[in-house]
Motif scaffolding. Structure first.
Motif, PDB file in Angstrom:
ATOM      1  N   PRO A 186      47.643  36.326  25.987  1.00 37.99           N
ATOM      2  CA  PRO A 186      47.920  35.308  26.859  1.00 37.99           C
ATOM      3  C   PRO A 186      48.603  35.816  28.120  1.00 37.99           C
ATOM      4  N   ASN A 187      48.503  34.992  29.250  1.00 37.33           N
ATOM      5  CA  ASN A 187      49.316  35.286  30.535  1.00 37.33           C
ATOM      6  C   ASN A 187      49.261  36.803  30.821  1.00 37.33           C
ATOM      7  N   GLU A 188      48.228  37.405  30.836  1.00 41.31           N
ATOM      8  CA  GLU A 188      48.158  38.944  30.902  1.00 41.31           C
ATOM      9  C   GLU A 188      47.321  39.412  31.982  1.00 41.31           C
ATOM     10  N   ARG A 189      47.803  40.237  32.591  1.00 42.19           N
ATOM     11  CA  ARG A 189      47.047  40.803  33.769  1.00 42.19           C
ATOM     12  C   ARG A 189      45.802  41.765  33.556  1.00 42.19           C
ATOM     13  N   VAL A 190      44.540  41.492  34.080  1.00 42.13           N
ATOM     14  CA  VAL A 190      43.632  42.159  33.792  1.00 42.13           C
ATOM     15  C   VAL A 190      42.782  42.389  35.033  1.00 42.13           C
ATOM     16  N   THR A 191      42.105  43.816  34.930  1.00 43.32           N
ATOM     17  CA  THR A 191      41.328  43.984  36.380  1.00 43.32           C
ATOM     18  C   THR A 191      39.966  44.002  35.948  1.00 43.32           C
ATOM     19  N   PHE A 192      39.027  43.460  36.757  1.00 40.78           N
ATOM     20  CA  PHE A 192      37.628  43.387  36.841  1.00 40.78           C
ATOM     21  C   PHE A 192      37.079  44.422  37.589  1.00 40.78           C
ATOM     22  N   HIS A 193      35.921  44.986  36.904  1.00 38.80           N
ATOM     23  CA  HIS A 193      35.136  45.952  37.787  1.00 38.80           C
ATOM     24  C   HIS A 193      33.739  45.596  37.813  1.00 38.80           C
ATOM     25  N   HIS A 194      33.131  45.438  39.011  1.00 43.41           N
ATOM     26  CA  HIS A 194      31.678  45.210  39.064  1.00 43.41           C
ATOM     27  C   HIS A 194      31.006  46.146  40.253  1.00 43.41           C
ATOM     28  N   ASN A 195      30.416  46.989  40.016  1.00 44.72           N
ATOM     29  CA  ASN A 195      29.388  47.972  40.801  1.00 44.72           C
ATOM     30  C   ASN A 195      30.400  48.259  42.044  1.00 44.72           C
ATOM     31  N   GLY A 196      31.491  48.792  41.693  1.00 40.94           N
ATOM     32  CA  GLY A 196      32.446  49.495  42.705  1.00 40.94           C
ATOM     33  C   GLY A 196      33.579  48.337  43.162  1.00 40.94           C
ATOM     34  N   MET A 197      33.432  47.032  43.171  1.00 37.03           N
ATOM     35  CA  MET A 197      34.274  45.959  43.390  1.00 37.03           C
ATOM     36  C   MET A 197      35.301  45.975  42.259  1.00 37.03           C
ATOM     37  N   MET A 198      36.517  45.837  42.596  1.00 36.19           N
ATOM     38  CA  MET A 198      37.829  45.681  41.718  1.00 36.19           C
ATOM     39  C   MET A 198      38.585  44.678  42.098  1.00 36.19           C
ATOM     40  N   PHE A 199      38.978  44.033  41.147  1.00 41.29           N
ATOM     41  CA  PHE A 199      40.239  42.923  41.765  1.00 41.29           C
ATOM     42  C   PHE A 199      40.904  42.349  40.332  1.00 41.29           C
ATOM     43  N   THR A 200      42.238  42.304  40.554  1.00 44.36           N
ATOM     44  CA  THR A 200      43.297  41.827  39.454  1.00 44.36           C
ATOM     45  C   THR A 200      43.454  40.278  39.398  1.00 44.36           C
ATOM     46  N   HIS A 201      43.136  39.816  38.218  1.00 41.02           N
ATOM     47  CA  HIS A 201      43.385  38.490  37.804  1.00 41.02           C
ATOM     48  C   HIS A 201      44.511  38.422  36.536  1.00 41.02           C
ATOM     49  N   ALA A 202      44.524  37.428  36.165  1.00 42.36           N
ATOM     50  CA  ALA A 202      45.215  36.934  34.984  1.00 42.36           C
ATOM     51  C   ALA A 202      44.884  35.840  33.922  1.00 42.36           C
ATOM     52  N   THR A 203      45.028  36.062  32.726  1.00 42.31           N
ATOM     53  CA  THR A 203      44.485  34.923  31.668  1.00 42.31           C
ATOM     54  C   THR A 203      45.445  33.884  31.829  1.00 42.31           C
ATOM     55  N   ASP A 204      45.141  32.825  30.974  1.00 39.75           N
ATOM     56  CA  ASP A 204      45.924  31.835  30.907  1.00 39.75           C
ATOM     57  C   ASP A 204      46.790  31.795  29.640  1.00 39.75           C
ATOM     58  N   ALA A 205      47.539  30.674  29.321  1.00 36.46           N
ATOM     59  CA  ALA A 205      48.239  30.782  28.033  1.00 36.46           C
ATOM     60  C   ALA A 205      47.758  30.777  26.899  1.00 36.46           C
ATOM     61  N   ALA A 206      46.484  30.599  26.819  1.00 37.62           N
ATOM     62  CA  ALA A 206      45.591  30.803  25.524  1.00 37.62           C
ATOM     63  C   ALA A 206      44.831  32.026  25.698  1.00 37.62           C
TER      64      ALA A 206
END
Length: 340
Positions: free
Chosen positions: A140-160
């Motif tokens: 929950p509320n955890e930082r996560v990095t997405f990777h797709h075909n060379g594109m990368m970006f940081t997001h976060a999960t919600d409380a669940a």
């Protein structure tokens, strides 16, 4: 599931099944984007572009000033590295004398379990987008990095521990990978056949770089209807109906040192209007980036399915220029929209 194993598996799939996703490459890119332990499988070196010859002009009230730079951009085709081969360990044999043989029953091995039950699904959507659903109840509320075909970006999960996103596809066989800080992650893929009707341009960097895409469709100027950026009212439906392009902003700026990306999508194959589309990249001068030398990367995906990649470095003016901005007008190739 450990993300290192996911990446290697993805590399095998890309070679055997033409999935064709590419991880980040180049020493500067690794230093810039290395927030999760994801292996580099692209095998494609890229040259860093030194952006020079920049003139700084202050923004005038009610009018936006353009600042251009001389960039000699070398585009490169991204490729997927062949599958790695592992050397088999040597096998030794021993002679048997009058020695009692041990029991043939092997001791029970503890079952290897993932640290978390992570589920991710991907589904193709309108305008060659991919709807991604991530469920990770113990993150929950955890930082996560997405990777797709060379594109990368940081997001976060919600409380669940959940997160739903819509991501622009950069390949028809779209593979999406997520990686948490501890190396755990997941993978999902889907086919996006409608990508052949669209062109896409990506600029990505760290959030403090403040880089943004601006598109000027068919002779539009700043603040005209055809001026398209992340703040425009353009949407997926406009592109799906051939009206015009739209910009997707990816990444959560609230995450420290977040990786962010902006993607401009234009319906080249179904556009109702013919002509030229000019695309530029702006750099806002802020207290967070003033006086720094920022690094970024651009990705361009054409209807032909090839990707062009270029790294760049950009010196930001001193903090006396906070509030001004730079316009890199010749960094991304303009689109020529003609009737098929």
């Amino acid at each position: 599931m450990n993300i290192k194993r996911i990446v290697m598996a993805g590399g095998v799939l890309a070679t055997a099944g033409a999935i064709g996703f590419v991880m980040q490459h180049g020493e500067s890119a690794q230093a810039r984007y290395a927030v999760a332990p994801v292996a580099d499988i692209s095998g494609t070196p890229s040259e860093t572009l030194e952006v020079t010859g920049i003139e700084l002009t202050s923004a005038v009230a009610g009018k936006t000033s353009k600042i251009t730079s001389n960039v000699d951009a070398k585009n490169m085709d991204a490729k997927v590295a062949p599958e790695e081969t592992k050397e088999e360990p040597a096998i030794r044999t021993a002679a048997l004398d009058d020695v009692a043989l041990p029991s043939m029953e092997e001791p029970a091995q503890p079952e290897l379990q993932s640290l978390c039950n992570i589920e991710m699904a991907a589904e193709a959507a309108a305008a060659a987008m991919v709807d991604v659903s991530l469920k990770a109840n113990c993150y929950p509320n955890e930082r996560v990095t997405f990777h797709h075909n060379g594109m990368m970006f940081t997001h976060a999960t919600d409380a669940a521990g959940n997160l739903d996103l819509s991501i622009p596809a950069l390949s028809e066989n779209a593979v999406i990978i997520v990686a948490f800080a501890n190396g755990e992650g997941a993978l999902a893929n889907t086919k996006v056949p409608s990508l052949e009707f669209y062109d896409r341009m990506v600029v990505q960097s760290k959030s403090k770089s403040q880089l943004h895409i601006n598109a000027f469709e068919f002779g539009a100027d700043y603040r005209d209807e055809g001026h398209v950026n992340a703040d425009s009212k353009r949407s997926v439906s406009d592109a799906a109906n051939g009206v015009g392009g739209f910009v997707t902003a990816l990444g959560n700026y609230e995450q420290g040192e977040a990786l962010v990306a902006e993607v401009y999508t234009f319906p080249t194959g179904t556009s109702k209007t013919m002509g030229d589309v000019h695309v530029s990249v702006d750099a806002n001068v802020t207290v967070a980036n003033c006086g720094l030398r920022i690094e970024a990367q651009t990705l361009e995906v054409s209807r032909a399915g090839k990707m062009k990649v270029q790294d760049l470095t950009l010196p930001i003016p001193s903090c006396d220029a906070v509030g001004d901005f730079l316009v890199l007008g010749n960094l991304i190739q303009d689109l020529k929209v003609a009737r098929n």
